[in-house]
Design an enzyme around this catalytic site. Structure first.
Site, mmCIF file in Angstrom:
data_model
loop_
_atom_site.group_PDB
_atom_site.id
_atom_site.type_symbol
_atom_site.label_atom_id
_atom_site.label_comp_id
_atom_site.label_asym_id
_atom_site.label_seq_id
_atom_site.Cartn_x
_atom_site.Cartn_y
_atom_site.Cartn_z
ATOM 1 N N ARG A 284 9.483 8.977 6.754
ATOM 2 C CA ARG A 284 9.828 7.758 6.010
ATOM 3 C C ARG A 284 10.361 8.061 4.616
ATOM 4 O O ARG A 284 10.793 7.155 3.898
ATOM 5 C CB ARG A 284 8.598 6.852 5.896
ATOM 6 C CG ARG A 284 7.997 6.426 7.225
ATOM 7 C CD ARG A 284 6.634 5.775 7.028
ATOM 8 N NE ARG A 284 6.719 4.480 6.397
ATOM 9 C CZ ARG A 284 6.596 3.315 7.030
ATOM 10 N NH1 ARG A 284 6.392 3.300 8.342
ATOM 11 N NH2 ARG A 284 6.686 2.188 6.384
ATOM 12 N N ASN B 104 6.928 -7.123 2.587
ATOM 13 C CA ASN B 104 7.386 -7.587 3.908
ATOM 14 C C ASN B 104 7.969 -8.994 3.852
ATOM 15 O O ASN B 104 7.282 -9.934 3.460
ATOM 16 C CB ASN B 104 6.223 -7.581 4.908
ATOM 17 C CG ASN B 104 5.800 -6.175 5.266
ATOM 18 O OD1 ASN B 104 5.384 -5.424 4.389
ATOM 19 N ND2 ASN B 104 5.879 -5.814 6.534
ATOM 20 N N TYR C 269 13.773 6.889 2.947
ATOM 21 C CA TYR C 269 13.824 5.521 2.411
ATOM 22 C C TYR C 269 12.925 5.384 1.184
ATOM 23 O O TYR C 269 13.380 4.957 0.109
ATOM 24 C CB TYR C 269 13.393 4.539 3.496
ATOM 25 C CG TYR C 269 13.443 3.086 3.087
ATOM 26 C CD1 TYR C 269 14.660 2.441 2.902
ATOM 27 C CD2 TYR C 269 12.271 2.352 2.907
ATOM 28 C CE1 TYR C 269 14.716 1.100 2.540
ATOM 29 C CE2 TYR C 269 12.319 1.017 2.547
ATOM 30 C CZ TYR C 269 13.534 0.389 2.362
ATOM 31 O OH TYR C 269 13.575 -0.933 2.002
ATOM 32 N N ASP C 270 11.651 5.784 1.323
ATOM 33 C CA ASP C 270 10.693 5.616 0.231
ATOM 34 C C ASP C 270 11.153 6.348 -1.029
ATOM 35 O O ASP C 270 11.181 5.786 -2.125
ATOM 36 C CB ASP C 270 9.319 6.150 0.632
ATOM 37 C CG ASP C 270 8.790 5.555 1.917
ATOM 38 O OD1 ASP C 270 9.460 4.668 2.487
ATOM 39 O OD2 ASP C 270 7.710 5.975 2.368
ATOM 40 N N PRO D 16 1.423 2.636 6.386
ATOM 41 C CA PRO D 16 0.399 2.215 5.424
ATOM 42 C C PRO D 16 -0.681 1.361 6.065
ATOM 43 O O PRO D 16 -0.408 0.536 6.934
ATOM 44 C CB PRO D 16 1.199 1.417 4.382
ATOM 45 C CG PRO D 16 2.443 0.998 5.071
ATOM 46 C CD PRO D 16 2.748 2.061 6.079
ATOM 47 N N THR E 162 -5.900 -3.270 12.736
ATOM 48 C CA THR E 162 -6.639 -3.734 11.554
ATOM 49 C C THR E 162 -5.856 -3.498 10.265
ATOM 50 O O THR E 162 -6.270 -3.970 9.203
ATOM 51 C CB THR E 162 -8.001 -3.037 11.453
ATOM 52 O OG1 THR E 162 -7.796 -1.615 11.383
ATOM 53 C CG2 THR E 162 -8.875 -3.380 12.648
ATOM 54 N N THR F 92 -3.190 -4.143 7.433
ATOM 55 C CA THR F 92 -2.800 -5.457 6.923
ATOM 56 C C THR F 92 -1.382 -5.441 6.358
ATOM 57 O O THR F 92 -0.889 -4.413 5.897
ATOM 58 C CB THR F 92 -3.769 -5.944 5.832
ATOM 59 O OG1 THR F 92 -3.657 -5.094 4.674
ATOM 60 C CG2 THR F 92 -5.199 -5.956 6.337
ATOM 61 N N LYS G 136 14.440 5.023 -2.620
ATOM 62 C CA LYS G 136 14.220 3.832 -3.454
ATOM 63 C C LYS G 136 13.536 4.196 -4.766
ATOM 64 O O LYS G 136 13.844 3.621 -5.823
ATOM 65 C CB LYS G 136 13.385 2.811 -2.684
ATOM 66 C CG LYS G 136 14.112 2.156 -1.517
ATOM 67 C CD LYS G 136 15.217 1.221 -1.981
ATOM 68 C CE LYS G 136 15.770 0.390 -0.837
ATOM 69 N NZ LYS G 136 16.786 -0.587 -1.294
#
Length: 352
Positions: free
Chosen positions: A162, A194, A165-166, A294, A228, A230, A169
């Site tokens: 990833r 999001n 992209y991360d 994440p 689980t 979030t 930016k």
């Protein structure tokens, strides 16, 4: 080669808003970019959308394509920009934003963030334009602080799948603030959490579009991990309002600004909500978590609330209603309409 799809014309008489100048939106045919172009036109701007159409779609611009104040240019921000692109404001949304798309060509993704930022900052410097950078909550990585405030430096992997992209930016943020300090540019940097809504691509790999498309097709709903983890889901109209308020702020913040919905849902809660809403008989199946996915994601929007007077207004139930209707039209092979009432039939596929 640059391909101007439509020649810029004067703002047509009778527009409801004043002429605010000329705005450039890179990534203008994408999910967020097309909504931003519509909003800027409604607010009285001349608008130039610039896109290489690798992930953006021409039909996203169908509702505004014949607006006299709109132009679309086919171009990649990695390449040298047209020399005559005189603008008052620049909104940089150019970069694939979903993992399958930005990982498909990671080197070009990184170039888009870094070289694209340099090209656009130089354009802003040349024309003394105000410039906006669409950054991302991904700069926080897999956060150890919850919720994530702008001052948190993140828990990131610089060499994972990833990272193109991360880290791209994060590097763009560095460039923006260095140009502000060195040249006095008026910059605005938003860290986007999001976001969902009409014009997401059905194959973009993000959780809202994945779940809705799978439910509508009757496919298994794919939950990675135990569900689980979030996420916080912001409807696109709320986010675009945040963009506009950040750009209208009289004094530029000396740091990035979180824009997202602080309402927090587990992935399993979202899956069950989508199943109920679509009345689907799809099963929920579990797959291994992707690398560096994440575990928690929730914005601290204290700054936006206090200084922009902004917070999301659209509930998840309402946003999912609009988004599901869009995908129903798309999957039914009927061209989805836009918020400005435009449609594009298969026989006129952006033949402008």
């Amino acid at each position: 080669m640059n391909r101007v799809i439509k020649v810029l014309k004067p703002v047509r008489s009778g527009r409801k808003s004043i002429d605010r100048g000329r705005a450039l939106v890179t990534g203008g045919a994408g999910f967020l970019g097309s909504h931003l172009c519509e909003r800027l036109l409604a607010d009285g701007y001349e608008v130039i959308a610039l896109d290489n159409f690798h992930t953006g779609k021409r039909y996203n611009l169908a509702g505004i394509a014949r607006d006299a104040a709109f132009t679309c240019i086919s171009h990649d921000v990695v390449d040298t920009l047209p020399t005559d692109l005189a603008v008052d404001e620049i909104y940089n949304l150019a970069c694939p934003a979903s993992p399958p798309h930005y990982q498909a060509d990671p080197i070009h993704t990184f170039k888009t963030s870094v070289l694209g930022a340099i090209n656009l900052l130089e354009l802003a410097r040349r024309h003394n334009a105000k410039i906006f950078q669409a950054s991302t909550s991904e700069v926080y990585g897999d956060p150890l602080v919850h919720p994530q405030p702008e001052g948190y430096f993140g828990n990131v992997n610089t060499h994972g799948p990833r990272a193109c992209y991360d880290e791209g930016k994060r590097s763009a943020e560095t460039l923006f603030f260095d140009y502000a300090r060195t040249y006095g540019l008026d910059i605005r940097v938003a860290r986007i959490f999001n976001t969902y809504g009409p014009r997401m691509r059905p194959d973009d790999g993000r959780v809202v579009s994945n779940f809705i498309v799978q439910a509508l097709r009757g496919d298994d709903i794919t939950v990675y991990g135990n569900g689980t983890q979030t996420r916080s889901f912001c409807y696109v109209d709320d986010l675009i309002e945040g963009f506009m308020r950040l750009m209208r702020l009289p004094t530029a913040p000396n740091h990035p600004v979180n824009l997202g919905n602080p309402g927090e849902f587990t992935v399993m809660e979202l899956a069950e909500f989508v199943l109920d809403y679509t009345n689907s008989r799809s099963r929920i199946v579990h797959r291994p978590l992707p690398v560096d996915d994440p575990r928690q994601r929730k914005p601290d929007i204290s700054f936006a609330r206090q200084h922009l007077g902004w917070e999301p207004r659209i509930a998840l139930s309402e946003g999912l209603s609009h988004t599901t209707a869009y995908f129903e039209a798309l999957l039914g092979r009927r061209q989805p309409g836009t918020s400005r009432g435009g449609h594009l039939s298969s026989g006129e596929a952006f033949a402008l």
